[in-house]
Design a protein around this motif. Structure first.
Motif, PDB file in Angstrom:
ATOM      1  N   ILE A  11      -8.673   2.889   4.271  1.00 35.68           N
ATOM      2  CA  ILE A  11      -9.094   4.506   4.614  1.00 35.68           C
ATOM      3  C   ILE A  11      -8.001   5.332   3.617  1.00 35.68           C
ATOM      4  CG2 ILE A  11     -10.033   3.858   6.626  1.00 35.68           C
ATOM      5  CD1 ILE A  11      -7.381   4.721   7.921  1.00 35.68           C
ATOM      6  N   GLY A  12      -6.992   4.612   2.838  1.00 37.64           N
ATOM      7  CA  GLY A  12      -6.128   5.276   2.176  1.00 37.64           C
ATOM      8  C   GLY A  12      -5.353   4.624   1.222  1.00 37.64           C
ATOM      9  N   MET A  13      -4.805   5.070   0.251  1.00 36.83           N
ATOM     10  CA  MET A  13      -4.137   4.337  -0.782  1.00 36.83           C
ATOM     11  C   MET A  13      -3.025   5.302  -1.481  1.00 36.83           C
ATOM     12  SD  MET A  13      -7.371   3.444  -3.425  1.00 36.83           S
ATOM     13  CE  MET A  13      -8.691   3.266  -2.124  1.00 36.83           C
ATOM     14  N   LYS A  14      -1.908   4.871  -1.784  1.00 43.07           N
ATOM     15  CA  LYS A  14      -0.942   5.662  -2.590  1.00 43.07           C
ATOM     16  C   LYS A  14      -1.209   5.521  -4.116  1.00 43.07           C
ATOM     17  CE  LYS A  14       2.744   4.834   0.951  1.00 43.07           C
ATOM     18  NZ  LYS A  14       1.677   4.840   1.800  1.00 43.07           N
ATOM     19  N   ILE A  15      -1.095   6.624  -4.745  1.00 44.36           N
ATOM     20  CA  ILE A  15      -1.266   6.785  -6.290  1.00 44.36           C
ATOM     21  C   ILE A  15       0.082   7.325  -6.877  1.00 44.36           C
ATOM     22  CG2 ILE A  15      -2.594   7.818  -8.118  1.00 44.36           C
ATOM     23  CD1 ILE A  15      -4.699   6.494  -5.895  1.00 44.36           C
ATOM     24  N   PHE A  16       0.205   6.330  -7.757  1.00 42.58           N
ATOM     25  CA  PHE A  16       1.615   6.524  -8.649  1.00 42.58           C
ATOM     26  C   PHE A  16       1.188   6.651 -10.197  1.00 42.58           C
ATOM     27  CE2 PHE A  16       2.507   3.471  -5.272  1.00 42.58           C
ATOM     28  CZ  PHE A  16       3.616   4.065  -4.687  1.00 42.58           C
ATOM     29  N   MET A  62      -1.544   4.317 -14.635  1.00 42.17           N
ATOM     30  CA  MET A  62      -1.937   4.788 -13.145  1.00 42.17           C
ATOM     31  C   MET A  62      -1.815   3.500 -12.246  1.00 42.17           C
ATOM     32  SD  MET A  62      -5.002   7.050 -11.826  1.00 42.17           S
ATOM     33  CE  MET A  62      -4.383   8.375 -11.211  1.00 42.17           C
ATOM     34  N   LEU A  63      -1.205   3.708 -11.101  1.00 38.61           N
ATOM     35  CA  LEU A  63      -0.990   2.470 -10.124  1.00 38.61           C
ATOM     36  C   LEU A  63      -1.415   2.839  -8.836  1.00 38.61           C
ATOM     37  CD1 LEU A  63       0.324  -0.345 -10.236  1.00 38.61           C
ATOM     38  CD2 LEU A  63       2.429   0.907  -9.183  1.00 38.61           C
ATOM     39  N   ILE A  64      -2.137   1.957  -8.269  1.00 35.12           N
ATOM     40  CA  ILE A  64      -2.601   2.343  -6.728  1.00 35.12           C
ATOM     41  C   ILE A  64      -1.911   1.367  -5.986  1.00 35.12           C
ATOM     42  CG2 ILE A  64      -4.535   1.889  -5.077  1.00 35.12           C
ATOM     43  CD1 ILE A  64      -6.509   3.387  -7.053  1.00 35.12           C
ATOM     44  N   MET A  65      -1.455   1.524  -4.780  1.00 34.03           N
ATOM     45  CA  MET A  65      -0.980   0.742  -3.812  1.00 34.03           C
ATOM     46  C   MET A  65      -1.880   0.792  -2.345  1.00 34.03           C
ATOM     47  SD  MET A  65       2.888   0.150  -2.121  1.00 34.03           S
ATOM     48  CE  MET A  65       2.654   1.198  -0.814  1.00 34.03           C
ATOM     49  N   THR A  66      -2.123  -0.336  -1.885  1.00 40.38           N
ATOM     50  CA  THR A  66      -2.815  -0.340  -0.785  1.00 40.38           C
ATOM     51  C   THR A  66      -2.453  -1.126   0.004  1.00 40.38           C
ATOM     52  OG1 THR A  66      -4.783   0.207   0.643  1.00 40.38           O
ATOM     53  CG2 THR A  66      -4.961  -1.147  -1.592  1.00 40.38           C
TER      54      THR A  66
END
Length: 166
Positions: free
Chosen positions: A69-74, A1-5
């Motif tokens: 306040i948010g992040m993209k999940i890959f 899993m990858l988070i981008m913020t």
């Protein structure tokens, strides 16, 4: 899993501290990239690679430390090449003095089992370089790494030692 913020309001001095906390929370890798965004504002793009079981801890930590306040999940697939971590004796000769160190080398193979590349382990190299410099042998980390890895390519994988002269 990858988070981008992204973050645009954190002083750079805080980033190594937070990066360590993210790794301690279960991340495999953390990448923080400088970026330029709208209106010429500087920001950091934060990419965190981890197993799904660590999602709650890592996402909460990012929200707490970065105020995001948010992040993209890959969701992604990670393809690993086969590798072997082999400990070798590194015999170093400087003038008439000889030193012996233990150093791990990571050998990376293709799917057809051919050697693709190798890399001396950073922590082992760091200790070796510090020790040589403490003994008043002026050698840079990058030179030491280059010489050791070049010699490792020349010797068979199953050999127990690598010899170099500086």
């Amino acid at each position: 899993m990858l988070i981008m913020t992204t973050i645009d309001d954190l002083p750079p001095e805080g980033i190594p501290y937070i990066t360590d906390k993210i790794i301690d929370a279960g991340a495999k890798n953390v990448h923080i990239i400088n970026a330029l965004t709208k209106k010429g504002r500087m920001e950091y793009i934060v990419l965190v690679d981890f197993e799904e079981e660590f999602f709650d801890d890592i996402s909460s930590l990012l929200a707490l430390e970065f105020g995001t306040i948010g992040m993209k999940i890959f969701r992604h697939e990670h393809k690993k090449f086969p590798y072997e971590l082999i400990e070798k004796k590194v015999l170093i000769k400087i003038n008439d003095t000889k030193f012996e160190y233990d150093l791990k080398i990571k050998y990376l193979f293709s799917l057809e089992d051919k050697l693709i590349s190798l890399k001396a382990e950073y922590e082992d190299l760091k200790l070796l370089a510090k020790d040589l410099n403490a003994k008043d042998y002026d050698i840079s980390f990058s030179k030491l790494k280059t010489i050791i890895e070049a010699e490792a390519y020349k010797s068979p994988i199953d050999s127990k030692s690598i010899e170099i002269s500086l």
